[in-house]
Every structure is written in C-alpha cells, then in structure tokens.
Write an enzyme that holds these catalytic residues in place. Sequence first.
Site, PDB file in Angstrom:
ATOM      1  CG  HIS A  20     -38.565  -1.129  -6.387  1.00  0.00           C
ATOM      2  ND1 HIS A  20     -38.723  -0.255  -5.337  1.00  0.00           N
ATOM      3  CD2 HIS A  20     -39.740  -1.066  -7.071  1.00  0.00           C
ATOM      4  CE1 HIS A  20     -39.921   0.303  -5.398  1.00  0.00           C
ATOM      5  NE2 HIS A  20     -40.560  -0.169  -6.443  1.00  0.00           N
ATOM      6  CE1 TYR A  54     -42.527   2.257  -3.600  1.00  0.00           C
ATOM      7  CE2 TYR A  54     -43.838   1.165  -1.937  1.00  0.00           C
ATOM      8  CZ  TYR A  54     -43.395   1.260  -3.242  1.00  0.00           C
ATOM      9  OH  TYR A  54     -43.846   0.363  -4.173  1.00  0.00           O
TER      10      TYR A  54
HETATM   11  N1  LIG Z   1     -43.196  -2.531  -7.376  1.00  0.00           N
HETATM   12  C1  LIG Z   1     -43.495  -1.407  -7.970  1.00  0.00           C
HETATM   13  O1  LIG Z   1     -42.768  -0.912  -8.861  1.00  0.00           O
HETATM   14  C2  LIG Z   1     -44.766  -0.695  -7.589  1.00  0.00           C
HETATM   15  C3  LIG Z   1     -45.246   0.365  -8.384  1.00  0.00           C
HETATM   16  C4  LIG Z   1     -46.444   0.970  -8.014  1.00  0.00           C
HETATM   17  C5  LIG Z   1     -47.129   0.530  -6.886  1.00  0.00           C
HETATM   18  N2  LIG Z   1     -46.618  -0.480  -6.112  1.00  0.00           N
HETATM   19  C6  LIG Z   1     -47.324  -0.961  -4.882  1.00  0.00           C
HETATM   20  O2  LIG Z   1     -48.713  -1.118  -5.163  1.00  0.00           O
HETATM   21  C7  LIG Z   1     -49.461  -0.267  -4.290  1.00  0.00           C
HETATM   22  C8  LIG Z   1     -50.755   0.201  -4.956  1.00  0.00           C
HETATM   23  O3  LIG Z   1     -50.515   0.968  -6.106  1.00  0.00           O
HETATM   24  P1  LIG Z   1     -50.857   2.526  -6.138  1.00  0.00           P
HETATM   25  O4  LIG Z   1     -50.381   3.147  -4.890  1.00  0.00           O
HETATM   26  O5  LIG Z   1     -50.379   3.033  -7.445  1.00  0.00           O
HETATM   27  O6  LIG Z   1     -52.388   2.658  -6.119  1.00  0.00           O
HETATM   28  P2  LIG Z   1     -53.789   1.944  -6.268  1.00  0.00           P
HETATM   29  O7  LIG Z   1     -54.037   1.124  -5.066  1.00  0.00           O
HETATM   30  O8  LIG Z   1     -53.922   1.348  -7.622  1.00  0.00           O
HETATM   31  O9  LIG Z   1     -54.703   3.259  -6.222  1.00  0.00           O
HETATM   32  C9  LIG Z   1     -54.583   4.201  -5.195  1.00  0.00           C
HETATM   33  C10 LIG Z   1     -55.440   5.405  -5.525  1.00  0.00           C
HETATM   34  O10 LIG Z   1     -56.819   5.062  -5.459  1.00  0.00           O
HETATM   35  C11 LIG Z   1     -57.456   5.808  -4.408  1.00  0.00           C
HETATM   36  N3  LIG Z   1     -58.337   4.859  -3.690  1.00  0.00           N
HETATM   37  C12 LIG Z   1     -57.961   3.788  -2.956  1.00  0.00           C
HETATM   38  N4  LIG Z   1     -59.026   3.112  -2.503  1.00  0.00           N
HETATM   39  C13 LIG Z   1     -60.123   3.784  -2.950  1.00  0.00           C
HETATM   40  C14 LIG Z   1     -61.504   3.566  -2.801  1.00  0.00           C
HETATM   41  N5  LIG Z   1     -61.983   2.531  -2.121  1.00  0.00           N
HETATM   42  N6  LIG Z   1     -62.351   4.453  -3.410  1.00  0.00           N
HETATM   43  C15 LIG Z   1     -61.869   5.518  -4.103  1.00  0.00           C
HETATM   44  N7  LIG Z   1     -60.550   5.762  -4.282  1.00  0.00           N
HETATM   45  C16 LIG Z   1     -59.678   4.896  -3.712  1.00  0.00           C
HETATM   46  C17 LIG Z   1     -56.352   6.335  -3.529  1.00  0.00           C
HETATM   47  O11 LIG Z   1     -56.707   7.560  -2.931  1.00  0.00           O
HETATM   48  P3  LIG Z   1     -56.555   7.856  -1.353  1.00  0.00           P
HETATM   49  O12 LIG Z   1     -55.201   7.369  -0.920  1.00  0.00           O
HETATM   50  O13 LIG Z   1     -56.692   9.341  -1.293  1.00  0.00           O
HETATM   51  O14 LIG Z   1     -57.672   7.134  -0.693  1.00  0.00           O
HETATM   52  C18 LIG Z   1     -55.238   6.541  -4.550  1.00  0.00           C
HETATM   53  O15 LIG Z   1     -55.429   7.751  -5.264  1.00  0.00           O
HETATM   54  C19 LIG Z   1     -48.462   0.838  -3.955  1.00  0.00           C
HETATM   55  O16 LIG Z   1     -48.871   1.620  -2.853  1.00  0.00           O
HETATM   56  C20 LIG Z   1     -47.213   0.051  -3.745  1.00  0.00           C
HETATM   57  O17 LIG Z   1     -47.217  -0.578  -2.470  1.00  0.00           O
HETATM   58  C21 LIG Z   1     -45.465  -1.101  -6.469  1.00  0.00           C
END
Ligand SMILES: NC(=O)c1ccc[n+]([C@@H]2O[C@H](COP(=O)([O-])OP(=O)(O)OC[C@H]3O[C@@H](n4cnc5c(N)ncnc54)[C@H](OP(=O)(O)O)[C@@H]3O)[C@@H](O)[C@H]2O)c1
Length: 269
Positions: free
Chosen positions: A110, A52
């Site tokens: 990962h 990241y």
């Molecule tokens: N291990 C892996 O391979 C892997 C892969 C993907 C993700 N991850 C982990 O999982 C975490 C979450 O996944 P993700 O980042 O894909 O996203 P997510 O949490 O599923 O969604 C994030 C999106 O939703 C929006 N959002 C968040 N809260 C909101 C709310 N209350 N109302 C409206 N919109 C909202 C955010 O916008 P804003 O930021 O503009 O608010 C962003 O566009 C990652 O950050 C990472 O730590 C791990």
Amino acid sequence: MIKNEHYTLANGIKIPKVGYGTWQITDKSICIQGVLWALENGYRHIDTAAAYGNESFIAEAIMQSGLLRQELFITSKLPAEKKGYEIAKEEFYATLARLQTNYLDLYLIHAPKPWRNAGDIDYTPDNIASWRAMIDLYKEGKIKAIGVSNFSQKDIEALIEATGFTPHVNQIKVHIGHNNLETKTYCDQKEILVEAYCPLASGRIFQQTDLEKTAAKYGVSVAQLSIRWCLQFGTLPLPKSTHEQRIIENLNLDFTIKKEDMDILSKWQ
Ligand SMILES: NC(=O)c1ccc[n+]([C@@H]2O[C@H](COP(=O)([O-])OP(=O)(O)OC[C@H]3O[C@@H](n4cnc5c(N)ncnc54)[C@H](OP(=O)(O)O)[C@@H]3O)[C@@H](O)[C@H]2O)c1
C-alpha cells in the site's frame, strides 16, 4: 467501448481500463450497494485494500451480483504498517478470506512507509522482505500480478535491485493538476502500469471551474473529462462514487480529448 477495454500488464495479464474505487466506503450497506451498481453497470475491476475495512462487504456484493469470479479483476493491498516476509503472507491470506476468494488479480504494497510516525526510519529492507513474499505468492499462482502503491522511483529501484523482479503496477495519485510526471515517466520506461488514484482529486476537482468550459466543449461532465484525461495520459483511473448515476457517468468515456486540450490539461498546476 471503454467498459470492455483492457490494458495489458508486462506479464500479459489483462486489466480492465477503469476500476471502481472503494476507499472511505465503510458503511456495509452503502458499500454493497455501490459495488452492485458498479457491477450492474459494467465495471469488472474493483480496487480495495485491507485498510479500507470493506473487503468482506465487497465479497458480499460480488456474491449477490451472481458474476463469476473469473469475470472480475480484484485488487487489494498489504497495509502500509504491515511489513516483512511472514507478515505479508499472513495479511495476504487474511485478505483472501475476507474477500472469499482463493486468488487475487492484483496485490499491492500500500505504501513504502507506515502512514503515521514513520520518522526517519528506512523501511527499504522491510519492503524488500514483503516484496519477496509477494513474488513467492505470485509464483505459486495465488496472485496474477503484483505491484506497489505510493512508491517513488528510488523505492521501486530498491525492490528490483534486491530481487530482479519489476512490479507490474504502481498505484499513485494522478489527476488533472497533479500529473506525477517524474514517477510516471520512470514507470513507463520500466513497463510498470500507473494506476491513477484520486482521479477526481477526491472531489476537489469540481472546485476547478475552468474545467467546466472544456468539459462543455465535449458535451461531457467535469468528472468524465477528468477520468478520460487519466486514460489518455496513459494511466488507469480508479474513480469512486456511491451514487448510481455518477457510477454510470464515470464509465461513460467514449469520447476523445483533442491533443491541444490534452497538452493544456497535462500541464495544469
Ligand atoms: N493507494 C492509495 O494510497 C490510494 C489513496 C487514495 C485513493 N485510492 C484509490 O483510488 C480511489 C479513488 O480515489 P478517491 O476515493 O480519493 O476519490 P475520487 O474518485 O478522486 O473522488 C471521489 C469523490 O468525487 C465524488 N464523485 C465521484 N464521481 C462524481 C461525479 N461523476 N460527479 C460528481 N462527484 C463525483 C465522490 O462523491 P460520491 O461518492 O458522493 O458520489 C467523492 O466525493 C479510491 O477509492 C481508492 O480505491 C488509493
């Protein structure tokens, strides 16, 4: 309150029930501000990864927060492209340096394969070598719990068969409409905690307008309904946001989705 609740891993380590996700927060000031808002509003669990590119920003935010290291649960990940015993150790120490800490709460492989150009190559021996390094670091007390991410049952079985050591966690994609039931069921049987990444489908969950009705029934937002569903489904959600009000909202989860709604939401396609 959810913000004070934990899951307990198979080795007895307590892990806060909701983590703050930091994928794609690559701008330094946005990352520091996001992590600070999360910490100020009760999150104690931060999910990052070497890939990241924000581990050093997270360290800076933690320093600014004034919180003690032992009050926090920090997860990072060995890059999918970096596999092998020595490489895993080198990467781990580089992560520690960037995070300005002398231990991690959780360290994950990962992904079972590099993200690009993996082709038909079998990475099982490489993952086993990385896993042996992580077991050694765990036994030395440098990591409180170790696990994997994006691993299937078959990938996990290969690690257990080779080392006799079961991962404490598997971080996989889980959200309403994508329950990953096969892997989740296997992990439950093995007492491997499933962390739900993309609990909001990286923002795509908001296109599912049908969810608005159910959310309204509970007086919550679609985000809260979706994150709460992950918890009641038995997984640990890692929502990401860079907006303070959303960060607060995403941890305000003290309501219960009724069984009949859980049954419907868990079968969503
Ligand atoms: N291990 C892996 O391979 C892997 C892969 C993907 C993700 N991850 C982990 O999982 C975490 C979450 O996944 P993700 O980042 O894909 O996203 P997510 O949490 O599923 O969604 C994030 C999106 O939703 C929006 N959002 C968040 N809260 C909101 C709310 N209350 N109302 C409206 N919109 C909202 C955010 O916008 P804003 O930021 O503009 O608010 C962003 O566009 C990652 O950050 C990472 O730590 C791990």
